[in-house]
Design a protein around this motif. Structure first.
Motif, mmCIF file in Angstrom:
data_model
loop_
_atom_site.group_PDB
_atom_site.id
_atom_site.type_symbol
_atom_site.label_atom_id
_atom_site.label_comp_id
_atom_site.label_asym_id
_atom_site.label_seq_id
_atom_site.Cartn_x
_atom_site.Cartn_y
_atom_site.Cartn_z
ATOM 1 N N LEU A 148 0.825 -1.210 0.000
ATOM 2 C CA LEU A 148 0.000 0.000 0.000
ATOM 3 C C LEU A 148 0.858 1.259 0.000
ATOM 4 C CD1 LEU A 148 -2.827 -1.122 2.468
ATOM 5 C CD2 LEU A 148 -2.925 -1.010 -0.029
ATOM 6 N N GLN A 149 1.970 1.229 0.707
ATOM 7 C CA GLN A 149 2.884 2.369 0.715
ATOM 8 C C GLN A 149 3.487 2.608 -0.670
ATOM 9 O OE1 GLN A 149 5.733 1.528 3.799
ATOM 10 N NE2 GLN A 149 4.301 2.017 5.469
ATOM 11 N N ASN A 150 3.646 1.539 -1.440
ATOM 12 C CA ASN A 150 4.223 1.652 -2.780
ATOM 13 C C ASN A 150 3.158 1.802 -3.870
ATOM 14 O OD1 ASN A 150 6.855 1.333 -1.790
ATOM 15 N ND2 ASN A 150 6.717 -0.915 -1.903
ATOM 16 N N ASN A 151 1.911 2.056 -3.456
ATOM 17 C CA ASN A 151 0.792 2.219 -4.394
ATOM 18 C C ASN A 151 0.585 0.979 -5.270
ATOM 19 O OD1 ASN A 151 0.122 4.923 -3.622
ATOM 20 N ND2 ASN A 151 1.910 5.643 -4.786
ATOM 21 N N GLU A 152 0.805 -0.190 -4.683
ATOM 22 C CA GLU A 152 0.553 -1.447 -5.370
ATOM 23 C C GLU A 152 -0.823 -1.978 -4.990
ATOM 24 O OE1 GLU A 152 5.279 -2.770 -5.388
ATOM 25 O OE2 GLU A 152 3.865 -3.741 -4.023
ATOM 26 N N HIS A 153 -1.369 -2.817 -5.825
ATOM 27 C CA HIS A 153 -2.722 -3.325 -5.596
ATOM 28 C C HIS A 153 -2.701 -4.526 -4.657
ATOM 29 C CE1 HIS A 153 -4.294 -0.676 -8.630
ATOM 30 N NE2 HIS A 153 -3.502 -1.194 -9.553
ATOM 31 N N VAL A 154 -3.685 -4.562 -3.764
ATOM 32 C CA VAL A 154 -3.838 -5.673 -2.829
ATOM 33 C C VAL A 154 -5.269 -6.186 -2.926
ATOM 34 C CG1 VAL A 154 -3.796 -6.425 -0.423
ATOM 35 C CG2 VAL A 154 -2.092 -4.772 -1.247
ATOM 36 N N LEU A 155 -5.400 -7.474 -3.216
ATOM 37 C CA LEU A 155 -6.705 -8.127 -3.230
ATOM 38 C C LEU A 155 -6.690 -9.271 -2.227
ATOM 39 C CD1 LEU A 155 -7.608 -8.457 -7.035
ATOM 40 C CD2 LEU A 155 -8.653 -6.932 -5.366
ATOM 41 N N VAL A 156 -7.665 -9.288 -1.348
ATOM 42 C CA VAL A 156 -7.861 -10.412 -0.434
ATOM 43 C C VAL A 156 -9.010 -11.243 -0.987
ATOM 44 C CG1 VAL A 156 -8.589 -11.088 1.882
ATOM 45 C CG2 VAL A 156 -6.985 -9.197 1.576
ATOM 46 N N TYR A 157 -8.841 -12.561 -1.002
ATOM 47 C CA TYR A 157 -9.913 -13.391 -1.541
ATOM 48 C C TYR A 157 -10.419 -14.384 -0.499
ATOM 49 C CZ TYR A 157 -6.464 -17.127 -2.561
ATOM 50 O OH TYR A 157 -5.490 -18.085 -2.482
ATOM 51 N N PHE A 158 -11.724 -14.637 -0.587
ATOM 52 C CA PHE A 158 -12.424 -15.565 0.299
ATOM 53 C C PHE A 158 -12.982 -16.700 -0.550
ATOM 54 C CE2 PHE A 158 -12.500 -11.459 2.289
ATOM 55 C CZ PHE A 158 -12.366 -11.704 3.642
#
Length: 389
Positions: free
Chosen positions: A129-139
């Motif tokens: 998040l600090q590097n402006n990268e995408h994070v997706l959490v999946y269920f």
């Protein structure tokens, strides 16, 4: 997911194709890694997703069976029979980028929900998040539990196979963005895998070090096909179609990034008749648009995709103990309106165009009646090259 497209007729029979993630038909993936996984009853896909050893979650009668190989229309196909088989980070990441519109040159972190309890995972998210990268959490059912929509007085409750959700911030508190829906279609089979599984499990227990040689033998081939029956092709489309259309409609909501159905190539091929042998128009980016007959382009509603995949056997050596990866075969954009038109309008109209499906009902009924009352059904007669009754 075709495993053979040669002009020669394939070997007949239905076989367990993967056992605890490793190929056992038509070739056998040997090696210590494969044997260790099979002896432990470990699921390599759940284990990889959670970074810890996870056992196969299937019932005893189907334990360890990931894919089944059968012949349909003179072509041998692999059919996924376990949804966890598609837990491939490369394939899932590509599908996620398409749903959320993420460019290839920006990093994407695709994280299973249960791993959020690990300090290393939390640090990865903070850094991303600090590097402006995408994070997706999946269920998913076995990875944090399924999510879905609640029922109302005018709509049903629905669960999603995979729910992907954007993490926008974790400090000072959690902030979530859009969610995406990803469904996976496995295949139903007539009968069960009980007899084949019993024979494989017994052989593995009796002589683990000779197990892979056993699978290559005539006796092993017989065990892999022991009372294995054929796929229930029509049933899969019928139980999937309503959910697919409904969820593609949901994909049009502003909070939903998009909806996708991930299906093996074999399933897509089996769907062709139900969708009036659909027309695919290739786009400049290599994807395809699903259209109705006579339509080249049409503005589609929502962000809905069908991700057709197959097993990548190009690196398979049979001795390195590697699990075959999942790779895209075709990426197809569509919408609910197109699917409704193809399945419920075009296919029935085309089926009845020459009257043969209707007449076949009468002919089949005539032959069944003949078994009970033969005197009233005359023998077949050949008239000008045609068969009449």
């Amino acid at each position: 997911m075709s495993t053979s497209h040669s002009e020669q007729q394939p070997e007949l029979g239905n076989y367990v194709a993967e056992f605890f993630g490793y190929q056992v038909y038509p070739k056998v993936a040997g090696g210590q890694k494969a044997l260790t996984t099979q002896e432990a009853g470990r699921c390599p896909f759940l284990s990889s997703a959670t970074a810890e050893d996870r056992a196969c979650v299937k019932a005893e009668t189907s334990r360890g069976v990931c894919t089944v190989s059968t012949v349909v229309d003179a072509t041998r196909y692999d059919w996924l029979v376990c949804p966890n088989r598609a837990l491939d980070p490369r394939f899932m990441g590509q599908a996620a980028r398409r749903l959320f519109g993420y460019p290839e040159d920006v990093a994407l972190h695709f994280i299973a929900a249960p791993t959020l309890g690990d300090s290393n995972t939390r640090n990865i998210i903070r850094g991303a998040l600090q590097n402006n990268e995408h994070v997706l959490v999946y269920f998913q059912e076995k990875l944090g539990g399924e999510l879905g929509i609640s029922k109302t007085s005018v709509s049903p409750e629905f669960s999603f196979d995979w729910t992907l959700i954007e993490v926008l911030a974790v400090a000072p508190e959690l902030s979530l963005g859009r969610f995406g829906i990803l469904e996976l279609q496995t295949m139903d089979f007539h009968g069960s895998y009980k007899h084949a599984v019993e024979m494989l499990s017994s052989a593995l227990k009796d002589d683990p070090f000779g197990f892979h040689d056993y699978l290559r033998s005539e006796q092993g081939r017989a065990a892999l096909s022991k009372k294995m029956e054929s796929p229930n092709l029509s049933n899969v489309f019928k139980r999937t179609f309503y959910q697919m259309v409904y969820k593609f409609q949901l994909a049009g909501h502003s909070e939903c990034a998009g909806g996708g159905f991930a299906i093996p190539r074999s399933v897509w091929m089996s769907w062709a008749r139900h969708l009036a042998d659909p027309h695919l128009v290739e786009q400049k980016d290599g994807t395809f648009v699903l259209t109705r007959e006579g339509e080249e382009t049409r503005e589609l509603k929502g962000n809905s995709w069908i991700f057709v995949f197959e097993l990548d056997k190009s690196r398979h050596s049979g001795t390195d103990g590697m699990v075959d990866t999942v790779k895209p075969w075709k990426v197809i954009r569509t919408d609910a309106e197109t699917l409704i038109g193809l399945a419920l309008r075009d296919s029935p109209l085309l089926a009845l165009a020459d009257g043969s499906p209707i007449s076949s009902v009468t002919n089949k009924a005539r032959q069944k009646i003949k078994r009970f009352w033969p005197d009233v059904v005359p023998a077949k007669k050949r008239v000008q090259g045609s068969t009449l009754f």
